[in-house]
Design a protein around this motif. Sequence first.
Motif, PDB file in Angstrom:
ATOM      1  N   PHE A 125       0.841  -1.183   0.000  1.00 16.74           N
ATOM      2  CA  PHE A 125       0.000   0.000   0.000  1.00 16.74           C
ATOM      3  C   PHE A 125       0.884   1.243   0.000  1.00 16.74           C
ATOM      4  CE2 PHE A 125      -2.714  -3.247   1.852  1.00 16.74           C
ATOM      5  CZ  PHE A 125      -3.954  -3.001   1.254  1.00 16.74           C
ATOM      6  N   TYR A 126       0.927   1.966  -1.121  1.00 22.90           N
ATOM      7  CA  TYR A 126       1.628   3.238  -1.178  1.00 22.90           C
ATOM      8  C   TYR A 126       0.638   4.376  -0.929  1.00 22.90           C
ATOM      9  CZ  TYR A 126       5.731   0.860  -3.052  1.00 22.90           C
ATOM     10  OH  TYR A 126       6.823   0.047  -3.204  1.00 22.90           O
ATOM     11  N   GLU A 127       1.186   5.548  -0.606  1.00 23.53           N
ATOM     12  CA  GLU A 127       0.390   6.754  -0.349  1.00 23.53           C
ATOM     13  C   GLU A 127      -0.683   6.497   0.711  1.00 23.53           C
ATOM     14  OE1 GLU A 127      -0.164   9.355  -3.998  1.00 23.53           O
ATOM     15  OE2 GLU A 127       0.111   7.370  -4.936  1.00 23.53           O
ATOM     16  N   SER A 128      -0.271   5.823   1.776  1.00 18.48           N
ATOM     17  CA  SER A 128      -1.167   5.526   2.888  1.00 18.48           C
ATOM     18  C   SER A 128      -1.136   6.704   3.865  1.00 18.48           C
ATOM     19  CB  SER A 128      -0.722   4.241   3.594  1.00 18.48           C
ATOM     20  OG  SER A 128      -0.654   3.168   2.680  1.00 18.48           O
ATOM     21  N   GLN A 129      -2.280   7.275   4.136  1.00 18.03           N
ATOM     22  CA  GLN A 129      -2.355   8.465   4.981  1.00 18.03           C
ATOM     23  C   GLN A 129      -2.732   8.097   6.419  1.00 18.03           C
ATOM     24  OE1 GLN A 129      -1.348  11.445   3.629  1.00 18.03           O
ATOM     25  NE2 GLN A 129      -0.900  10.048   1.927  1.00 18.03           N
ATOM     26  N   GLY A 130      -2.162   8.860   7.367  1.00 14.97           N
ATOM     27  CA  GLY A 130      -2.522   8.674   8.768  1.00 14.97           C
ATOM     28  C   GLY A 130      -2.180   7.310   9.312  1.00 14.97           C
ATOM     29  N   VAL A 131      -1.036   6.771   8.938  1.00 13.95           N
ATOM     30  CA  VAL A 131      -0.633   5.437   9.413  1.00 13.95           C
ATOM     31  C   VAL A 131      -0.467   5.460  10.931  1.00 13.95           C
ATOM     32  CG1 VAL A 131       1.098   3.621   9.275  1.00 13.95           C
ATOM     33  CG2 VAL A 131       0.518   4.943   7.222  1.00 13.95           C
ATOM     34  N   SER A 132      -1.045   4.462  11.587  1.00 13.79           N
ATOM     35  CA  SER A 132      -0.904   4.341  13.041  1.00 13.79           C
ATOM     36  C   SER A 132      -0.823   2.870  13.416  1.00 13.79           C
ATOM     37  CB  SER A 132      -2.078   5.007  13.772  1.00 13.79           C
ATOM     38  OG  SER A 132      -3.326   4.443  13.369  1.00 13.79           O
ATOM     39  N   VAL A 133      -0.107   2.592  14.499  1.00 17.57           N
ATOM     40  CA  VAL A 133       0.066   1.209  14.968  1.00 17.57           C
ATOM     41  C   VAL A 133      -0.615   1.068  16.332  1.00 17.57           C
ATOM     42  CG1 VAL A 133       2.167   0.810  13.651  1.00 17.57           C
ATOM     43  CG2 VAL A 133       2.344   1.730  15.955  1.00 17.57           C
ATOM     44  N   HIS A 134      -1.258  -0.093  16.546  1.00 12.75           N
ATOM     45  CA  HIS A 134      -2.080  -0.267  17.738  1.00 12.75           C
ATOM     46  C   HIS A 134      -1.900  -1.661  18.328  1.00 12.75           C
ATOM     47  CE1 HIS A 134      -4.406   3.381  16.670  1.00 12.75           C
ATOM     48  NE2 HIS A 134      -4.197   2.962  15.439  1.00 12.75           N
ATOM     49  N   ASP A 135      -2.074  -1.734  19.645  1.00 12.47           N
ATOM     50  CA  ASP A 135      -2.192  -3.013  20.367  1.00 12.47           C
ATOM     51  C   ASP A 135      -0.984  -3.918  20.184  1.00 12.47           C
ATOM     52  OD1 ASP A 135      -4.738  -2.173  21.172  1.00 12.47           O
ATOM     53  OD2 ASP A 135      -5.683  -3.079  19.415  1.00 12.47           O
ATOM     54  N   PHE A 136       0.208  -3.318  20.004  1.00 12.32           N
ATOM     55  CA  PHE A 136       1.387  -4.173  19.829  1.00 12.32           C
ATOM     56  C   PHE A 136       1.870  -4.770  21.146  1.00 12.32           C
ATOM     57  CE2 PHE A 136       2.675   0.327  19.651  1.00 12.32           C
ATOM     58  CZ  PHE A 136       3.512   0.428  20.752  1.00 12.32           C
ATOM     59  N   ASP A 137       1.248  -4.383  22.247  1.00 12.96           N
ATOM     60  CA  ASP A 137       1.535  -5.022  23.531  1.00 12.96           C
ATOM     61  C   ASP A 137       0.590  -6.191  23.793  1.00 12.96           C
ATOM     62  OD1 ASP A 137      -0.666  -3.378  23.739  1.00 12.96           O
ATOM     63  OD2 ASP A 137      -0.184  -2.633  25.739  1.00 12.96           O
ATOM     64  N   THR A 138      -0.182  -6.564  22.770  1.00 12.17           N
ATOM     65  CA  THR A 138      -1.073  -7.720  22.855  1.00 12.17           C
ATOM     66  C   THR A 138      -0.703  -8.710  21.755  1.00 12.17           C
ATOM     67  OG1 THR A 138      -2.795  -7.003  21.284  1.00 12.17           O
ATOM     68  CG2 THR A 138      -2.870  -6.058  23.510  1.00 12.17           C
ATOM     69  N   HIS A 139      -1.477  -9.796  21.658  1.00 10.06           N
ATOM     70  CA  HIS A 139      -1.251 -10.779  20.595  1.00 10.06           C
ATOM     71  C   HIS A 139      -2.049 -10.447  19.338  1.00 10.06           C
ATOM     72  CE1 HIS A 139       0.665 -13.033  23.787  1.00 10.06           C
ATOM     73  NE2 HIS A 139       1.065 -13.939  22.912  1.00 10.06           N
ATOM     74  N   ARG A 140      -2.714  -9.266  19.313  1.00 18.64           N
ATOM     75  CA  ARG A 140      -3.519  -8.885  18.154  1.00 18.64           C
ATOM     76  C   ARG A 140      -3.189  -7.451  17.718  1.00 18.64           C
ATOM     77  NH1 ARG A 140      -7.629 -12.109  16.861  1.00 18.64           N
ATOM     78  NH2 ARG A 140      -8.790 -10.376  15.907  1.00 18.64           N
ATOM     79  N   PRO A 141      -1.933  -7.195  17.330  1.00 18.37           N
ATOM     80  CA  PRO A 141      -1.577  -5.846  16.874  1.00 18.37           C
ATOM     81  C   PRO A 141      -2.217  -5.543  15.521  1.00 18.37           C
ATOM     82  CG  PRO A 141       0.255  -7.328  16.488  1.00 18.37           C
ATOM     83  CD  PRO A 141      -0.791  -8.127  17.246  1.00 18.37           C
ATOM     84  N   CYS A 142      -2.305  -4.265  15.202  1.00 18.52           N
ATOM     85  CA  CYS A 142      -2.838  -3.891  13.902  1.00 18.52           C
ATOM     86  C   CYS A 142      -2.258  -2.556  13.451  1.00 18.52           C
ATOM     87  CB  CYS A 142      -4.367  -3.829  13.917  1.00 18.52           C
ATOM     88  SG  CYS A 142      -5.045  -2.487  14.914  1.00 18.52           S
ATOM     89  N   VAL A 143      -2.355  -2.323  12.162  1.00 21.75           N
ATOM     90  CA  VAL A 143      -1.939  -1.060  11.555  1.00 21.75           C
ATOM     91  C   VAL A 143      -3.149  -0.471  10.857  1.00 21.75           C
ATOM     92  CG1 VAL A 143      -0.374   0.086   9.929  1.00 21.75           C
ATOM     93  CG2 VAL A 143       0.396  -1.941  11.192  1.00 21.75           C
ATOM     94  N   ARG A 144      -3.410   0.819  11.108  1.00 23.21           N
ATOM     95  CA  ARG A 144      -4.549   1.491  10.484  1.00 23.21           C
ATOM     96  C   ARG A 144      -4.062   2.651   9.638  1.00 23.21           C
ATOM     97  NH1 ARG A 144      -7.473   1.548  16.270  1.00 23.21           N
ATOM     98  NH2 ARG A 144      -8.146  -0.645  16.313  1.00 23.21           N
TER      99      ARG A 144
END
Length: 396
Positions: A125-144
Amino acid sequence: MSTRTLRTQVAIVGAGPSGLLLGALLHKAGVEAVVIEQRSADYVLGRIRAGVLEQVTVDLLDEAGVGERMHAEGLPHDGFEIAFGDRIHHIDLHGLTGKRVMVYGQTEVTRDLMQARAAAGLQTFYESQGVSVHDFDTHRPCVRFTAPDGQPVEVQADFIAGCDGFHGVCRASVPEGAITNFEKVYPFGWLGILADVPPVSHELIYASSEQGFALCSMRSKTRSRYYVQCSLADHADAWSDEAFWAELRRRLPAQVAANLTTGPSIEKSIAPLRSFVAEPLRFGRLFLAGDAGHIVPPTGAKGLNLAATDVGYLARSLTEFYRGSEAGIDSYSERCLRRIWKAERFSWWFTTLMHKLPENGAFGARIQQAELDYLTRSEAAQRALAENYVGLPMEA
């Protein structure tokens, strides 16, 4: 607009060479990965960066299956030159270590990795706006992030790899108390130009002079990359091509300057120099790699090579995880940092050896001259330099 949700094993933030190399290595190992980049592909390819690859990096690119053009068009180098005053001394890398380096631009490495990823049909995914990382202290991290068409996207993964550079979102998302930053900012920068002229020498020349440091490098047999030490107050657009070439000549031994071919620059920029390390490099299911976790001065060309070895360790660690072992991910940060700090030491030493440091005064200048003289007369000193320049081995 509803959120599009994707599931993968590894979400890689950053499509520079470290993120793309990690993706390629994981693909070869049968591990799924999605790459997310805030810039366009053209922007990523337009960044002018390093061009000297250690053997470890060459081996990793071969392992990833993207080494064919590098071997066809890259320039293997068995040594380089150190110049000070009118003296020039050859450092015989191959003779001292049995190893060599490869001159092949970072832009070309990135292009090879991009093309291989596209050919394999892997998701980026290029030109992705507002990238944020979440819940990486759990077993279900995600990127939005938000896709170019405005649709919100959430990538759910087992792990997040932060390959998004010094100013990226991944390290910035780590809680302040969980990370320690070490930094040294140097009081000068490098003014660099890229020009379609033949290199002044078939090997790199690192020059120390009363006017300051200079480096004669190349990207190919017809494209050269040159640098001069400059003030941090300088601006690239204040330097005409003629002024740059004149200053470069002043800093080179007369016999080298006489052979210099000049021409119009196709890129000109100033890079500040800093040393930076973040510790640790793992935070739950988030791993930092490359410039997201460390920066070195460009002296000695360790930046891209350190990034490559980081993702080499990380690819192996994640592959081992999916085969049933957590030993690799548990030791990732420690193993990387041991190698990182050795490269930081070498880059600091080589930088202070070759640059003009007015704050050191007359005594410091004499010490610098003495160390250069010692280096050119001691095989043991040259062997230590060569061993670090070609790159220390990765731990098993």
